[in-house]
Design a protein around this motif. Structure first.
Motif, PDB file in Angstrom:
ATOM      1  N   LEU A 497      39.428  37.862  42.297  1.00 13.87           N
ATOM      2  CA  LEU A 497      38.679  38.818  41.483  1.00 13.87           C
ATOM      3  C   LEU A 497      37.578  38.060  40.749  1.00 13.87           C
ATOM      4  O   LEU A 497      37.854  37.131  39.986  1.00 13.87           O
ATOM      5  CB  LEU A 497      39.595  39.507  40.474  1.00 13.87           C
ATOM      6  CG  LEU A 497      38.908  40.454  39.475  1.00 13.87           C
ATOM      7  CD1 LEU A 497      38.273  41.634  40.195  1.00 13.87           C
ATOM      8  CD2 LEU A 497      39.902  40.941  38.421  1.00 13.87           C
ATOM      9  N   LEU A 499      35.366  38.559  37.989  1.00 18.01           N
ATOM     10  CA  LEU A 499      35.299  39.477  36.858  1.00 18.01           C
ATOM     11  C   LEU A 499      34.079  39.154  36.009  1.00 18.01           C
ATOM     12  O   LEU A 499      33.902  38.029  35.557  1.00 18.01           O
ATOM     13  CB  LEU A 499      36.583  39.338  36.037  1.00 18.01           C
ATOM     14  CG  LEU A 499      36.887  40.396  34.981  1.00 18.01           C
ATOM     15  CD1 LEU A 499      36.880  41.797  35.568  1.00 18.01           C
ATOM     16  CD2 LEU A 499      38.239  40.101  34.339  1.00 18.01           C
ATOM     17  N   ALA A 576      36.966  45.209  31.694  1.00 18.60           N
ATOM     18  CA  ALA A 576      37.918  44.091  31.748  1.00 18.60           C
ATOM     19  C   ALA A 576      39.059  44.257  30.757  1.00 18.60           C
ATOM     20  O   ALA A 576      40.158  43.735  30.975  1.00 18.60           O
ATOM     21  CB  ALA A 576      37.183  42.779  31.483  1.00 18.60           C
ATOM     22  N   LEU A 579      41.479  47.666  32.715  1.00 14.05           N
ATOM     23  CA  LEU A 579      41.341  47.805  34.159  1.00 14.05           C
ATOM     24  C   LEU A 579      42.353  48.795  34.717  1.00 14.05           C
ATOM     25  O   LEU A 579      43.462  48.947  34.190  1.00 14.05           O
ATOM     26  CB  LEU A 579      41.538  46.451  34.844  1.00 14.05           C
ATOM     27  CG  LEU A 579      40.475  45.388  34.598  1.00 14.05           C
ATOM     28  CD1 LEU A 579      40.897  44.078  35.246  1.00 14.05           C
ATOM     29  CD2 LEU A 579      39.127  45.840  35.142  1.00 14.05           C
ATOM     30  N   ILE A 589      41.541  34.775  39.372  1.00 17.15           N
ATOM     31  CA  ILE A 589      40.672  35.634  38.562  1.00 17.15           C
ATOM     32  C   ILE A 589      39.667  34.722  37.893  1.00 17.15           C
ATOM     33  O   ILE A 589      40.033  33.828  37.125  1.00 17.15           O
ATOM     34  CB  ILE A 589      41.447  36.440  37.507  1.00 17.15           C
ATOM     35  CG1 ILE A 589      42.388  37.447  38.187  1.00 17.15           C
ATOM     36  CG2 ILE A 589      40.473  37.175  36.580  1.00 17.15           C
ATOM     37  CD1 ILE A 589      43.214  38.267  37.207  1.00 17.15           C
ATOM     38  N   ALA A 591      36.637  34.764  35.437  1.00 11.94           N
ATOM     39  CA  ALA A 591      35.925  35.549  34.430  1.00 11.94           C
ATOM     40  C   ALA A 591      34.719  34.738  33.966  1.00 11.94           C
ATOM     41  O   ALA A 591      34.849  33.788  33.188  1.00 11.94           O
ATOM     42  CB  ALA A 591      36.843  35.872  33.265  1.00 11.94           C
TER      43      ALA A 591
END
Length: 694
Positions: A497, A499, A576, A579, A589, A591
């Motif tokens: 992901l 993000l 965020a 979600l 993930i 970010a």
């Protein structure tokens, strides 16, 4: 009811005006859903490309809460789950999530209770929020007005969806009374309109609420032309149907032929074939065909009719442009004061909850300039010069600036609030159905067409340059560098992901080693760039040089070497801090420059572990630029002194929050350069921290 004016009266009277408008809107929206025969119908779709009706019932209420949270007017959610699953509607964008497995719809009673809670919250805010007059778009009360007008839109679009439901799922509601008279269709004729210079748009001093696409200015010189006296009626359109217009390919363009192929239609959507005759599907019943009511069609059908009529009469008929419609509006002596429209237009449910004869409401000899049904135009919606997306709802207009959304003009019987204003601008994909029909023009005025749509939004263009443009001062592309670090520490590489993906470059870079990558950003303005690269194979943007001078750039999948991995990447809009449940089971993930931009970063950090697989990697990057415009100071994770005068550093705060669930693997500084102009750059150092879930 009509829109709230932004000035005049006292603060106290304005509060009461807004309260009355809010409750009227909320009540009318709920009345629309009384058309559904029973609660089981809430879980049915009126057509495959839309959500079940329960989504729309919850959506407008969650809009209030999500916007109030995002603009930091309130700090606490009412129901985070609802405010996630009901958050994003459907416009057939690639980031619209239509996978039914991602949703567990609640009971209707639960949504009703939620709506009541939202009603109470908003009512209290209207009573107590501080604001000044005139109300402007930086006011907290503007967000209330925005949410009310958003619900007004869904009053009308929900009525269309209900009308598309099989009739056995719909019941009659006394408040929605149909027009009860019709006769033969009148003979249409052409009215001459004098040309001239047309100026469109309004400025921020306008005294009524407006969507961001209404502001700015645009000028065009329009030559003399002719416009039809009436909207095209069912009777006039019947000739096209009887002469096999839906089966003759020469009347349909490429998009129209695709629509015919998918739908297999032979006549308008709201016509009902019974043996050798046609009936008409009104809101809650099927009635005898009202030949003198306007036909309800999409833009593709309207365009096909114009080609048919042009062939038959050896004259060039087409749909009006936005500028040509403005001259019709001026010819009709209409002012942008809705009270003057009230008694002589089929708008705002004032007369009917249906169309009515096309020769009932005259405006200086041209009928239904406003009201009855919306009128398709040939103009794709674009931002005017000076357009600025409103930060609270930046995905209202920008996703439609794609040359695929045609403006609809003039409002319908179900239009109210901002929808009936002169300056309102709404657009839909050409195959969509609304309460929409058309009139035609004979014109020599041409419509400019854009081959490449260059992204001119300054912030988005800057990020396109940052992620896809040149490197500067020997500093490697930041998205590429981040993906390399993530690849080094993530040993399992099934799903990642990205993000805070912005315009999506890192998502593609991660796809070089991950089987599946989801890029997610709060802003559709950003998400649409990465999505366009995947769907259309290129992005085009304007890079600022100096002053008003820019250079246009175009980058393709092939240029970037992504053509064989783009299928592994998808892009989504999301918050965020809240979600949807389906965003889970990640090995990584990442970010990126996100923590110091969240309205509640601790909320994100406290829940992110649940979305990672065992041994999953969380990678955070941030320059720790804490500012109250993004995050209220009470939610900062660093960058301040505590009550004892000790400095609180973000990395230490991250350690204290994540230590219970993560091991810290790596910390480093990573620099990046953002070009502002050819001679001005931002040089920033972001701190990277890599964490492994225990």
């Amino acid at each position: 009811m009509y829109p709230v004016t932004l000035d005049g009266q006292s603060i106290a009277k304005k509060r009461e005006e807004i309260r009355a408008y809010f409750h009227n809107t909320f009540d009318l929206f709920e009345k629309v859903f009384e058309l559904l025969k029973d609660e089981s119908v809430f879980y049915k779709k009126s057509e495959p490309t839309r959500h079940p009706m329960i989504f729309y019932f919850g959506h407008t209420a969650t809009f209030f809460v999500n916007k109030l949270i995002n603009m930091k007017i309130i700090n606490e959610r009412i129901n985070p789950e609802f405010e996630s699953i009901f958050a994003v509607g459907v416009d057939e964008m690639s980031w619209d999530d239509m996978q039914e497995g991602h949703y567990k719809w609640p009971e209707v009673s639960e949504v009703r209770a939620y709506r009541n809670a939202v009603r109470t919250l908003v009512d209290e805010l209207i009573i107590h929020l501080d604001f000044t007059l005139p109300i402007r778009d930086d006011s907290s009360m503007w967000i209330i007005l925005m949410s009310i007008e958003h619900e007004r839109i869904h009053i009308e679009t929900s009525l269309v969806l209900h009308r598309q439901m099989p009739i056995e799922f719909i019941k009659e509601v006394p408040e929605f009374n149909l027009c009860k008279h019709s006769s033969d269709a009148p003979q249409n004729e052409m009215i001459a309109i004098s040309g001239g210079e047309v100026t469109l748009g309004k400025d921020k001093t306008h005294n009524l609420y407006g969507w961001d696409n209404e502001y700015g200015d645009y000028s065009e010189v329009v030559e003399d032309y002719q416009v039809s006296k009436y909207l095209v009626s069912n009777g006039e359109f019947m000739e096209f149907v009887n002469e096999s217009g839906y089966e003759r390919e020469e009347f349909w363009d490429e998009e129209g032929l695709e629509f015919l192929k998918k739908s297999q239609v032979k006549y308008p959507h709201f016509w009902v074939k019974e043996e050798t005759t046609f009936k008409y599907r009104a809101l809650s019943k099927i009635i005898d065909m009202p030949l003198d009511w306007p036909v309800d069609v999409n833009a593709l059908e309207a365009e096909a009719f114009c080609r048919y009529k042009s062939r038959k009469e050896s004259r060039h008929y087409t749909l009006p442009s936005e500028a040509e419609y403005e001259l019709v509006y001026q010819h009709s002596n209409l002012k942008d004061v809705p009270e003057l429209h009230e008694s002589r237009a089929n708008i705002n449910f004032y007369h009917y909850a249906s169309s009515c004869p096309v020769d009932e409401f005259s405006f200086n000899g041209i009928y239904d300039v406003i009201g009855n049904v919306w009128q398709w135009s040939r103009t794709p919606i674009r931002g005017f010069k000076g357009f600025e997306a409103h930060e609270a709802y930046d995905d209202f207009s920008i996703p439609t600036f794609d040359e695929k959304h045609a403006l609809i003009l003039g409002s319908s019987w179900a239009s109210s609030g901002n929808l009936i204003m002169k300056h309102s601008r709404y657009a839909f994909r050409k195959h969509f159905f609304q309460n929409a029909g058309f009139r035609y023009v004979i014109t020599t005025n041409t419509q400019h067409k854009s081959e490449d749509i260059y992204e001119t939004d300054e912030l988005i263009s800057q990020y396109c340059e940052f992620q896809y443009g040149d490197t500067h001062f020997g500093v490697e592309n930041f998205a590429v560098s981040c993906a390399k670090i993530a690849d080094k520490y993530a040993h399992n590489k099934t799903k990642a992901l990205d993000l805070g993906c912005a315009t999506g470059r890192a998502s593609y870079e991660l796809a070089k080693t991950f089987d599946e990558v989801e890029g997610l950003d709060f802003s559709v303005r950003f998400v649409s760039v990465g999505s366009k690269l995947k769907e259309e194979g290129y992005i085009a943007f304007s890079s600022k040089e100096e002053g008003e001078l820019t250079v246009n750039k175009k980058v393709s999948l092939q240029d970037l070497g992504y053509e064989k991995l783009a299928h592994k990447v998808s892009f989504w809009q999301g918050d965020a801090c809240n979600l949807k449940p389906n965003f889970n089971s990640y090995d990584l993930i990442m970010a990126t420059n996100l923590i110091d931009r969240l309205y509640n970063p601790r909320l994100f950090l406290d829940t992110v572990d649940a979305r990672l697989n065992d041994d999953g990697i969380l990678m955070l990057t941030s320059p720790y630029t804490w500012q109250e415009s993004s995050t209220k100071k009470e939610f900062w994770l660093g960058g301040y002194k505590d009550g004892n005068g000790n400095e609180v550093k973000t990395i230490e705060c991250l350690k204290s929050i994540l230590d219970a669930k993560f091991d810290l693997l790596h910390v480093e500084d990573l620099e990046f350069v953002i070009k502002e102009t050819a001679r001005k750059y931002q040089h920033t150092i972001s701190q990277v921290s890599v964490w492994k879930k225990r």
